[in-house]
Design a protein around this motif. Sequence first.
Motif, mmCIF file in Angstrom:
data_model
loop_
_atom_site.group_PDB
_atom_site.id
_atom_site.type_symbol
_atom_site.label_atom_id
_atom_site.label_comp_id
_atom_site.label_asym_id
_atom_site.label_seq_id
_atom_site.Cartn_x
_atom_site.Cartn_y
_atom_site.Cartn_z
ATOM 1 N N SER A 448 18.128 63.148 0.544
ATOM 2 C CA SER A 448 19.323 63.004 -0.289
ATOM 3 C C SER A 448 19.890 61.584 -0.229
ATOM 4 O O SER A 448 20.783 61.236 -1.008
ATOM 5 C CB SER A 448 20.399 64.010 0.142
ATOM 6 N N LEU A 449 19.397 60.771 0.710
ATOM 7 C CA LEU A 449 19.918 59.413 0.887
ATOM 8 C C LEU A 449 18.954 58.346 0.383
ATOM 9 O O LEU A 449 19.077 57.177 0.747
ATOM 10 C CB LEU A 449 20.229 59.163 2.369
ATOM 11 N N THR A 450 17.996 58.749 -0.453
ATOM 12 C CA THR A 450 16.993 57.791 -0.921
ATOM 13 C C THR A 450 17.628 56.609 -1.644
ATOM 14 O O THR A 450 17.274 55.446 -1.398
ATOM 15 C CB THR A 450 15.979 58.498 -1.845
ATOM 16 N N LYS A 451 18.576 56.879 -2.545
ATOM 17 C CA LYS A 451 19.233 55.785 -3.270
ATOM 18 C C LYS A 451 20.004 54.870 -2.329
ATOM 19 O O LYS A 451 20.007 53.645 -2.489
ATOM 20 C CB LYS A 451 20.159 56.358 -4.344
ATOM 21 N N GLN A 452 20.662 55.466 -1.341
ATOM 22 C CA GLN A 452 21.418 54.674 -0.373
ATOM 23 C C GLN A 452 20.475 53.799 0.458
ATOM 24 O O GLN A 452 20.760 52.623 0.707
ATOM 25 C CB GLN A 452 22.215 55.593 0.559
ATOM 26 N N LEU A 453 19.331 54.359 0.853
ATOM 27 C CA LEU A 453 18.359 53.593 1.633
ATOM 28 C C LEU A 453 17.705 52.507 0.785
ATOM 29 O O LEU A 453 17.288 51.471 1.314
ATOM 30 C CB LEU A 453 17.311 54.531 2.228
ATOM 31 N N GLN A 455 19.330 50.701 -1.218
ATOM 32 C CA GLN A 455 20.307 49.613 -1.183
ATOM 33 C C GLN A 455 20.423 48.976 0.203
ATOM 34 O O GLN A 455 20.733 47.793 0.326
ATOM 35 C CB GLN A 455 21.682 50.128 -1.617
ATOM 36 N N GLN A 456 20.163 49.765 1.237
ATOM 37 C CA GLN A 456 20.420 49.278 2.590
ATOM 38 C C GLN A 456 19.172 48.846 3.343
ATOM 39 O O GLN A 456 19.273 48.396 4.480
ATOM 40 C CB GLN A 456 21.171 50.356 3.389
ATOM 41 N N THR A 457 18.004 49.014 2.744
ATOM 42 C CA THR A 457 16.781 48.517 3.368
ATOM 43 C C THR A 457 16.071 47.596 2.379
ATOM 44 O O THR A 457 16.232 47.739 1.170
ATOM 45 C CB THR A 457 15.837 49.675 3.771
ATOM 46 N N PRO A 458 15.271 46.667 2.857
ATOM 47 C CA PRO A 458 14.649 45.683 1.954
ATOM 48 C C PRO A 458 13.382 46.173 1.272
ATOM 49 O O PRO A 458 12.774 45.418 0.511
ATOM 50 C CB PRO A 458 14.336 44.516 2.894
ATOM 51 N N VAL A 459 12.967 47.413 1.534
ATOM 52 C CA VAL A 459 11.734 47.925 0.937
ATOM 53 C C VAL A 459 12.055 49.085 -0.001
ATOM 54 O O VAL A 459 12.992 49.843 0.217
ATOM 55 C CB VAL A 459 10.743 48.387 2.030
ATOM 56 N N PRO A 460 11.256 49.261 -1.069
ATOM 57 C CA PRO A 460 11.531 50.313 -2.054
ATOM 58 C C PRO A 460 11.046 51.675 -1.588
ATOM 59 O O PRO A 460 10.192 51.786 -0.705
ATOM 60 C CB PRO A 460 10.749 49.844 -3.279
ATOM 61 N N SER A 461 11.575 52.712 -2.210
ATOM 62 C CA SER A 461 11.131 54.066 -1.888
ATOM 63 C C SER A 461 9.712 54.315 -2.393
ATOM 64 O O SER A 461 8.982 55.121 -1.832
ATOM 65 C CB SER A 461 12.086 55.105 -2.494
ATOM 66 N N LYS A 462 9.330 53.602 -3.448
ATOM 67 C CA LYS A 462 7.972 53.726 -3.980
ATOM 68 C C LYS A 462 7.414 52.326 -4.207
ATOM 69 O O LYS A 462 7.990 51.530 -4.939
ATOM 70 C CB LYS A 462 7.969 54.517 -5.285
ATOM 71 N N LEU A 463 6.283 52.053 -3.558
ATOM 72 C CA LEU A 463 5.647 50.737 -3.662
ATOM 73 C C LEU A 463 4.288 50.898 -4.330
ATOM 74 O O LEU A 463 3.430 51.645 -3.851
ATOM 75 C CB LEU A 463 5.485 50.123 -2.272
ATOM 76 N N GLU A 464 4.095 50.207 -5.448
ATOM 77 C CA GLU A 464 2.821 50.260 -6.170
ATOM 78 C C GLU A 464 2.072 48.950 -5.955
ATOM 79 O O GLU A 464 2.597 47.866 -6.218
ATOM 80 C CB GLU A 464 3.064 50.486 -7.663
ATOM 81 N N LEU A 465 0.823 49.055 -5.471
ATOM 82 C CA LEU A 465 0.015 47.867 -5.180
ATOM 83 C C LEU A 465 -1.369 47.994 -5.811
ATOM 84 O O LEU A 465 -1.855 49.093 -6.064
ATOM 85 C CB LEU A 465 -0.144 47.672 -3.667
ATOM 86 N N LYS A 466 -1.989 46.844 -6.050
ATOM 87 C CA LYS A 466 -3.378 46.751 -6.459
ATOM 88 C C LYS A 466 -4.037 45.618 -5.680
ATOM 89 O O LYS A 466 -3.339 44.744 -5.128
ATOM 90 C CB LYS A 466 -3.489 46.432 -7.963
ATOM 91 N N ILE A 467 -5.358 45.621 -5.655
ATOM 92 C CA ILE A 467 -6.061 44.462 -5.107
ATOM 93 C C ILE A 467 -5.746 43.262 -5.997
ATOM 94 O O ILE A 467 -5.869 43.331 -7.216
ATOM 95 C CB ILE A 467 -7.581 44.716 -5.046
ATOM 96 N N GLY A 468 -5.302 42.186 -5.373
ATOM 97 C CA GLY A 468 -4.882 41.000 -6.122
ATOM 98 C C GLY A 468 -3.383 40.889 -6.282
ATOM 99 O O GLY A 468 -2.878 39.866 -6.778
ATOM 100 N N ALA A 469 -2.636 41.924 -5.868
ATOM 101 C CA ALA A 469 -1.171 41.893 -5.999
ATOM 102 C C ALA A 469 -0.581 40.845 -5.066
ATOM 103 O O ALA A 469 -0.985 40.716 -3.906
ATOM 104 C CB ALA A 469 -0.588 43.264 -5.695
ATOM 105 N N GLN A 470 0.372 40.098 -5.597
ATOM 106 C CA GLN A 470 1.084 39.103 -4.777
ATOM 107 C C GLN A 470 2.277 39.776 -4.130
ATOM 108 O O GLN A 470 3.091 40.400 -4.808
ATOM 109 C CB GLN A 470 1.529 37.920 -5.635
ATOM 110 N N VAL A 471 2.368 39.654 -2.802
ATOM 111 C CA VAL A 471 3.384 40.398 -2.059
ATOM 112 C C VAL A 471 4.123 39.489 -1.092
ATOM 113 O O VAL A 471 3.673 38.390 -0.761
ATOM 114 C CB VAL A 471 2.742 41.570 -1.272
#
Length: 618
Positions: A448-453, A455-471
């Motif tokens: 229930s605190l996903t939206k709050q987290l 805002q309060q953490t530097p990483v997203p709730s869902k991270l989409e990556l591919k080979i070649g992605a700049q991170v």
Amino acid sequence: MDLNDASLSCAITLEWQKNGSIQRKVSHKSALVSLKRNKIRDIFIEIAGDKFVTINLKLKAVTIHNKFMAEGKTSINFKEENCILFISNAPSGKLMNFLKIIFVKMNEDSCKTPPSSKTSLRDQLLSGKLKTYDEISPVTVNDLKKVTDRVAKVIEVNTSPTSRKRKLNDSSTTPPAKKLFRQLTSNTSIDLNPEQKRVLEACVQGHNVFFTGSAGTGKSFLLKRIIATLPPDVTISTASTGVAACHIGGVTLHSFAGIGNGEGSIDRCVQLASRPQVLSVWKKCKHLIIDEISMVEGSFFEKIEEVARRVRKNDKPFGGIQLILCGDFLQLPPIIRRELSNSQNNKKFCFQTKAWNQCVQSCFELQKVHRQSDPEFVNILNNLRIGRVTEEIEQRLLNTAKQKIDGDGILATKLCSLMQDVNTINQQKLASLPGESKIFDAIDSDLSLTKQLDQQTPVPSKLELKIGAQVMLMKNIHVANGLVNGARGIVIKFTDGLPLVKFKNNKEYLVKPERWIVKPPSGNVFSRRQIPLRLAWAFSIHKSQGLTLDCAEVSLKSVFEAGQAYVALSRAQSLETLRVLDFSSQKVWADRDVLLFYRNFRRRLKQLEIIPLGRKKL
């Protein structure tokens, strides 16, 4: 790093156990724990206090549990005496140094041959020599290095594939000081410079402190050292934004205050702050840290000051709580609602309030820039900070638009004013890559605190990556290897379902999930476990505050706040690693009220004790 003070002020609990049951228990909220030696060089931990008899426990055959060391807690199990010492509410920085001294002394002694003694052990006991204790000798940084190098070699030998000496249960027989090896040596500490030390001294002495400085002067670094020096149980670390709060291991100021957005009447705010859970936090707080104070709205600061006095029933400024404020008013300002910004009575900045003048006792300005070493770039940034753009500065920044700063397949991260632009650029770049995406969903302790987290953490709730992605790496993993917050790289493959990233310094690292913990003052702990990466073709200026980028492209066309252009440009380490697009002197300005505040900064001696750092007294 002070390794001379082999003592610790903290709370302690002692438990003597037999056959798994507690035979005797002693607890004290205030004790002095020190390292001592007797006449035959045995090391003891001495526990002393005003209201109890001094206890000495020999440091032999002990196990040290240091999982919660960052929270000012540890335990030492004295196996031969069937006793466990629990330490809590210790300043985490001092606790770290205390354990480092144990680490050094125990390993030094294990490598020495005990000196021969002409006096028998029986005679020494009868004469009382073993009951006489002396202060332990100081530890130097060189002592620490020698011991860590020696222990590292032992660990390397014992863990090598060819070694058959290491038993399956070796972790229980390894000397306790060696167990601390990796954690203690990974926390390499940089000494404070003289101006930073003066700020720390003022905080330790209990003054209400505000310290400021331009970007890159080490404000966040100093603030973390201050936090590590104060007792954690009565120190509340907050910041104006969730990401800034997470950076110092704290919570947002709004979360601590417990009065919502603060738009209600003062009576309503006091009512909200008087709820049992919120009130208990207000009452226990002795030291309140507020980072990024420049982004705290003045009227909100004024309101929580009055709330503090009323709920704590203390007429002193801020209810008697020590304030430690950090920030630069010439960077990002508070976000004010349009209807409030048009109000003549609205006080945008904290320094415009009566509460500020009543609360702040000592002001400091850090002047030594650490992020940039090029004097020309430092001079340009100092001018931009106050909204001054000369023809020479304008031409120098315009020339950077032609610079080729990309390298090793890693493009410059584009800093944008609008989050919408950031998301568009990152998604377009990701979509243009071939291959399938891999999704990494965060594991949140409370769904229930996903939206709050978010805002309060530097990483997203869902991270989409591919080979070649700049991170971009969003957490310090290994400082010595350059795997730090802000390091950029490319995903080169997925191994065991995890991204293998090649960073700009050519280091390859298999990025594993990390945990971010949010600790509201109420005592409930929330966490997010996620891959510590974000897409880094583009990044928002607001979220870049505090970051150092090795290569940055700045777009200023959508700048809409005073100080925003300065914040973006000051993320770069040098002019050679910066490319500025759409530069216009009209996009660089400073708030007039803030300029006046800093202009009068050293003239307010009657109200404040102002100490201009970096200058010798005449």
